[in-house]
Design an enzyme around this catalytic site. Sequence first.
Site, PDB file in Angstrom:
ATOM      1  N   SER A  56       0.843  -1.202   0.000  1.00 42.34           N
ATOM      2  CA  SER A  56       0.000   0.000   0.000  1.00 42.34           C
ATOM      3  C   SER A  56       0.879   1.253   0.000  1.00 42.34           C
ATOM      4  CB  SER A  56      -0.941  -0.042   1.200  1.00 42.34           C
ATOM      5  OG  SER A  56      -1.963   0.907   1.053  1.00 42.34           O
ATOM      6  N   ASP A 109      -8.298  -4.236  -7.008  1.00 46.51           N
ATOM      7  CA  ASP A 109      -7.791  -3.345  -5.958  1.00 46.51           C
ATOM      8  C   ASP A 109      -7.816  -1.875  -6.409  1.00 46.51           C
ATOM      9  OD1 ASP A 109      -6.466  -2.038  -3.970  1.00 46.51           O
ATOM     10  OD2 ASP A 109      -4.616  -3.241  -4.089  1.00 46.51           O
ATOM     11  N   HIS A 114      -7.788  -5.097  -1.705  1.00 49.72           N
ATOM     12  CA  HIS A 114      -6.569  -4.440  -1.236  1.00 49.72           C
ATOM     13  C   HIS A 114      -5.977  -5.178  -0.037  1.00 49.72           C
ATOM     14  CE1 HIS A 114      -3.563  -1.389  -0.946  1.00 49.72           C
ATOM     15  NE2 HIS A 114      -3.951  -0.967   0.232  1.00 49.72           N
TER      16      HIS A 114
END
Lengths: 598, 616
Positions: free
Chosen positions: A129, A186, A313
């Site tokens: 991330s 995602d 995600h």
Amino acid sequence: MGETVGNLIGLNDEVIHPAATLAVEAHNSPSKQFLVKKIKIRHDLSSVVVFAFSGSMLPKDWSGQPTFAKTEIATGEFRSLTSLNDGGDAVVNGSFLRRFKDVIGNLSKAKELKEATEKKRQVVFAGYSSGGPIAILATLYFLEKQTPSPRCLTFGSPLVGDRIFGHALRREGWSDYFTHFVMKYDIIPRIMLSPSSTEHEQILDYFKSKFDRKNINPAPPSGFYLTVMGNASSVASYEACRLMGCRNPSLDIIKSFIELSPYRPSGTYVFCTGNGNLVVVKNPNAVLQILIHCAELGESNTAEVEKRSLDEHSAYLSELKDCLGMQAVVSLDGGPATATLNDLGLSPQAMLCLQAAEEFENRRSRNLENFRKYLEKVEVELEKMRKYKENAQISRLGYYDSFKLQNEDDDFHANVSRLELAGIWDEIKEMLKEFELPDDFEKKREIIDLGTKYRRLVEPLDIANFYRHSKDKETGAYVIGGGPRPKRYRFIQRWLEHDEKKSFGSRSESLFWADVEQLGIDIKKKGYLQEIEERIQQVERNLIAWIGDRSLDDDVLLENSTFVKWWRDLPPQHKPKSDRIEKLIGEMSERVTQGTKI
Amino acid sequence: MDTETSLFESSEMLATFLSSTPVLQDSWRLCSLANTAATVVTDHVRGVAYVAFPGTVLPSGEANLVALDGAPDGLFPPLQHRHAQHQNEDPPMIHAAILDHFRSFYTSTTFHNQILAVIEKSKAVVMTGHSMGGAVASLSALWLLSYLQSITSPLPVLCITFGSPLLGNDSFSRAILRERWAGNFCHVVSNHDFIPRLFLAPLPSLSAHHPHFVLQFWQLLMNILQSDSERAKIFGFLLPYIQEWVANMEEECVKSPFSPFGNYLFFSEEGAVCVDDAAAAGKMLELMFTKASPGSSIEDHLKYGDYTEKASWQLLMRKSFTLGEPPESSYEAGLALAVQSCGLANQESISGPAKDCLKMAKRVNRLSPHLNAANLSIILSKNVPYRAQIEWYKASCDKSDDQMGYYDSFKLREASKKGAKINMNRYLLAGFWDNVIHMLESNQLPHDFLKREKWVNASHFYKLLVEPLDIADYYKNGMHLTHGHYLKNGREERYEIFDRWWKEREVGNEENNRRRTTYASLTQDSCFWARVEEARDWLDQIRSESDMRRSAMLWQDIDSFERYATRLVENKEVSMDVLAKNSSFTLLMEELQDFKSKTQQFPPQFPAFLNGEMVP
């Protein structure tokens, strides 16, 4: 088929999952800037040291002013991240850059890093991330420092840099060191294709409460998908039009009415299809198209896709556990395989975009091939020039002064050659600007050498022509900031300086004549001021150095040349290196007399 | 060459890009506000100004075409200006009633102030309108583009119309293309909308059968736009008209004088395509209408809100290929998808022609603009020797013992090998540059082509070097006796175009302020010699003129030429050849002074030439 991800990206498969695990752990440990772990590879007992970075879901760490937090990067530690022609410096997200700068001090000092370098262990920078951008920038930082090539692995990372950023990476041959894993739906890897908005904040807020573990099941936001993906689709369709050779002027007119995201993918992408298959893609244009098209709405409704775009995600660890080591990996480069596209669920329209992306790469290689005949022509013309120079030397005038006088037919022919060569190099410049040649064109040895040869041989004639027509009276000196010096020479000089890792402007031997001419004019105008005196000394130093390393041709030293005449006329007190230069002139004179040139 | 570029069909992708931007939806939002308010509405969104014209105002006047250059108030000067080489074309014409309608906005005192106030604080302007408002928006955008060109402002302008009627004839469309403004127009046409096709039927039949048809139609439409309740009643009233109109259109005995211009963005239930070729757009207007019912042809005129909204999310839908497997070739696949997006895939009788139509739009140029520019550069460098030879010629003439300069040497040239060679080079270069202009005007070069210094500089240099030879040739062959003087009658259009490129180029702050200390290498006014020739003619006329009033006027002209020439010489903007001892300029000046001193009418204004100081 038949290869594992590790094979394709040049890293042992055993590293990937532990690296991902560490990346997720580091992301959620805000108290530490990074975590380190040594991973032993079973079959050869070597070790890989993984550094993984913490993340932040605060909007201020993702966005900023101006829009898209656009920040030019190429200064100091990132000197390669620039275009060597007109394209300017690479743009990165300034908030990510700021977070990287907070970390780099401690990272450089980390004892694990020192130890890994000493023991020649492979270093991997990993990030999940918002840890991804830091891993990317850290890898680049050490690549610039020429430490043994580190690798970069990211999982669900947002985009960091623009087109120039990716171009510079590929030019330097670093692109293969970066591998980015992206889940099919995602939202985070796509988020930077859309300007920051309330929708961005909703998404970040959601993940923040989820990662903080304050709230295991926070209420997911809704309605962001159409905004974020709509903007991303503008970027993708704009690029697709360009790839497809759309010649409609509206394309660029309309672009000036909106602000498209500058960010583009770079490095190798590994798409996780969600059914255990992995798709590896290196072509950056293809990656962009897949990013948008594989997350399109299919049979399922918007709400479902929206939920998936959030859920995925957090699904990297489980997804990668299932499919690493298996051989269900397809490399898309070298032609889209239909089976893969079924896995990614791409539409026929998307397939066309991929074909266009592939065709664009092919075209660049073809352009290079087609250009060979022009490069041969350059050789031919340069050979003519060399002969012209040799003949001029026999008459003891030197080709610079002969050209300036334009008395002979030879001078005229040299002028035609000069203009034809200018046409070819201007064209190369133009094609580079449009990215119509391979990314590593400006790093190719043969090209740099040919360009440098051209610059040293022909630029003096441009200078002769310039001062012959007293163009300085119209436009100012030949060499000033953005002045009359043709851009082609600037670029070619820059290729060499970049290649030798020298500062911009340090390889200006082809400008020797311009310095001499301008000094002559300025002395008449201003007399021997302090500044002029310094410039004379500089010219003397340059002469000695450049004659020494043969980057400047010795016919400047001919008895009748503009330089020697000018220099001889200088009052003795302004010629500190007098003896040395007289000696050089004497040697030259001897060589010419003997009819031999060393 | 084919493999290079006919690989992809981008009309659908461009439509996707357009639909993905907020520009369409923002435009429509403002259009519907303007319709409800029945007045011009403006707004700012993210630094972009939007100006929407209401579609509800009734046009008055006749349904025929009028020439733009017939208008007394000189609207759209760049479109009116027609060079001698285009005199055999029809003049650009537009619909008289719509022009009148625009004029009613244009002449109101508030219009200019309103628009200028809006653009002052914006980085870009969108002109938009629905129905008749779209036509007015087009004319307003043309007015604004003309105005911005006159003040060389780079402000981007976009015109987005929804269901606008056709506006002008083929020459009008071409004049817009020639100004490179076609890309600034995007006409959105929904599936079966009847209004954009209205003037596709030949006008004579339309007005002969129903002289008031168009007028009535607008009147009724205006009511629908403002209130939904009238709808059913009006439909019943209009349908017979439309049926008859369709019947007329199919006869196609007379071709409609109207022609589309700019881009057409066609929306169907299936998707969208964007076409920028006038002929292709016209054909598409017909093809997509074949499935229309009288009902849908009115309905679709009122459904732009639905279409634009749907388009903004439809582009995120994964679309599959409806008719079996897509074709192998990427170009054919792209075509098939585009036709599918027009909603025409299911009918073979139409999908075939639709494909041909898209192919036709692409045919104009297969190479991408950037590659064209690349090839052109190579050709330019091949042309360099021709130019260099002319430079060489100039230098050798300037140095020659006869001291005439290259203008007079070329004008007085005998049948020599050298002169013939230079003359040939002149033709070759003219051919090359005419081709560049042609490619530029037909959109075959990159949009920012003129931002490339290299081309603007090269064209300027060419003009300064070669135009004097053109002038010399013109007067050598006595063309001025049959056709009149060069400046008004002999100047090639390309030089006027290059003048404009040079004027509009981006000038660095360094330039222009510097005063020359030596004479320029080329005379900075390429028409200098033409002016000399005219002045020479005036002087000859004075000698034989007995009418005092005429003679005084001639003196005035000569005086202003003298001032012009003095200024040029003093600023050193002429090249040495002008001042050569035997150049026709020097001779003219000497003769003039001589004549003046004899007539004693005017004090000499050119002392420098009397004592010969400036003659090198």
